[in-house]
Structures are given as C-alpha cells and as structure tokens.
Design a protein around this motif. Structure first.
Motif, PDB file in Angstrom:
ATOM      1  N   PRO A  15       5.153  10.753   1.265  1.00  0.00           N
ATOM      2  CA  PRO A  15       3.719  10.473   1.365  1.00  0.00           C
ATOM      3  C   PRO A  15       3.387   9.080   0.838  1.00  0.00           C
ATOM      4  O   PRO A  15       4.020   8.583  -0.092  1.00  0.00           O
ATOM      5  N   ALA A  16       2.420   8.473   1.444  1.00  0.00           N
ATOM      6  CA  ALA A  16       1.998   7.136   1.021  1.00  0.00           C
ATOM      7  C   ALA A  16       0.963   7.268  -0.091  1.00  0.00           C
ATOM      8  O   ALA A  16      -0.013   7.996   0.031  1.00  0.00           O
ATOM      9  N   LEU A  17       1.188   6.604  -1.188  1.00  0.00           N
ATOM     10  CA  LEU A  17       0.243   6.591  -2.290  1.00  0.00           C
ATOM     11  C   LEU A  17      -0.508   5.270  -2.260  1.00  0.00           C
ATOM     12  O   LEU A  17       0.085   4.216  -2.052  1.00  0.00           O
ATOM     13  N   SER A  18      -1.807   5.350  -2.459  1.00  0.00           N
ATOM     14  CA  SER A  18      -2.578   4.116  -2.434  1.00  0.00           C
ATOM     15  C   SER A  18      -3.549   4.106  -3.602  1.00  0.00           C
ATOM     16  O   SER A  18      -3.915   5.138  -4.141  1.00  0.00           O
ATOM     17  N   GLU A  19      -3.947   2.926  -3.960  1.00  0.00           N
ATOM     18  CA  GLU A  19      -4.889   2.717  -5.042  1.00  0.00           C
ATOM     19  C   GLU A  19      -5.792   1.579  -4.638  1.00  0.00           C
ATOM     20  O   GLU A  19      -5.331   0.572  -4.106  1.00  0.00           O
ATOM     21  N   VAL A  20      -7.082   1.747  -4.867  1.00  0.00           N
ATOM     22  CA  VAL A  20      -8.047   0.699  -4.545  1.00  0.00           C
ATOM     23  C   VAL A  20      -8.575   0.149  -5.850  1.00  0.00           C
ATOM     24  O   VAL A  20      -9.096   0.891  -6.683  1.00  0.00           O
ATOM     25  N   ARG A  21      -8.405  -1.143  -6.044  1.00  0.00           N
ATOM     26  CA  ARG A  21      -8.927  -1.821  -7.227  1.00  0.00           C
ATOM     27  C   ARG A  21      -9.968  -2.822  -6.773  1.00  0.00           C
ATOM     28  O   ARG A  21      -9.665  -3.762  -6.056  1.00  0.00           O
TER      29      ARG A  21
END
Length: 79
Positions: A15-21
C-alpha cells in the motif's frame, strides 16, 4: 526478465502511504491552514459555506479506525 516482472508485481502490491504537509501561507477558503500535517491517522474534512454555518469552527473527533479526523465548518472569506 521473469525476476524483474516478479519484483514489479511485489513492489506494486504494497500500500502507498502518503502524508500532506502544508507549508507557509496556505489558505483554504481564506482561512489559514499553514504548518499542518495530515496523514492516514490524522485526517481533515473541511466544509466551506457561503453563509455562517451552524457549527462554526474546527474540532477533532475519533474516526473509528484508531485515528483522528479534524472536521471544520468554515465560512468562505472574501478576498
């Protein structure tokens, strides 16, 4: 050739993990959302209204999956 194809299939199965900063000077509907970080455990739902909403403001709630969600009901600001 077969080994490269197998690695490609295994690599795409994770699974692709993403984070928005958000950095400096980030505005959503005219409201300041600078220096906030959202990922799969800390999410945000932002509702923008033309008039004053009944539940104005932002609040953190549990999302039922072990994380938190920030629900914001904001009036869109004019420029």
């Amino acid at each position: 050739m077969l080994l490269a194809l197998g690695c490609t299939v295994l690599g795409s199965a994770t699974p692709a993990l993403s984070e928005v900063r958000f950095g400096r000077n980030v505005r959503v509907g005219g409201h300041d959302f600078s220096n906030r970080t959202y990922d799969r455990n800390n999410r945000a739902i932002i509702h923008l209204y033309r008039r004053e909403p009944r539940n104005a403001g932002c609040a953190w709630h549990a999302d039922g999956r072990g994380g938190r969600v920030q629900i914001c009901h904001l009036r869109r600001k004019s420029r």
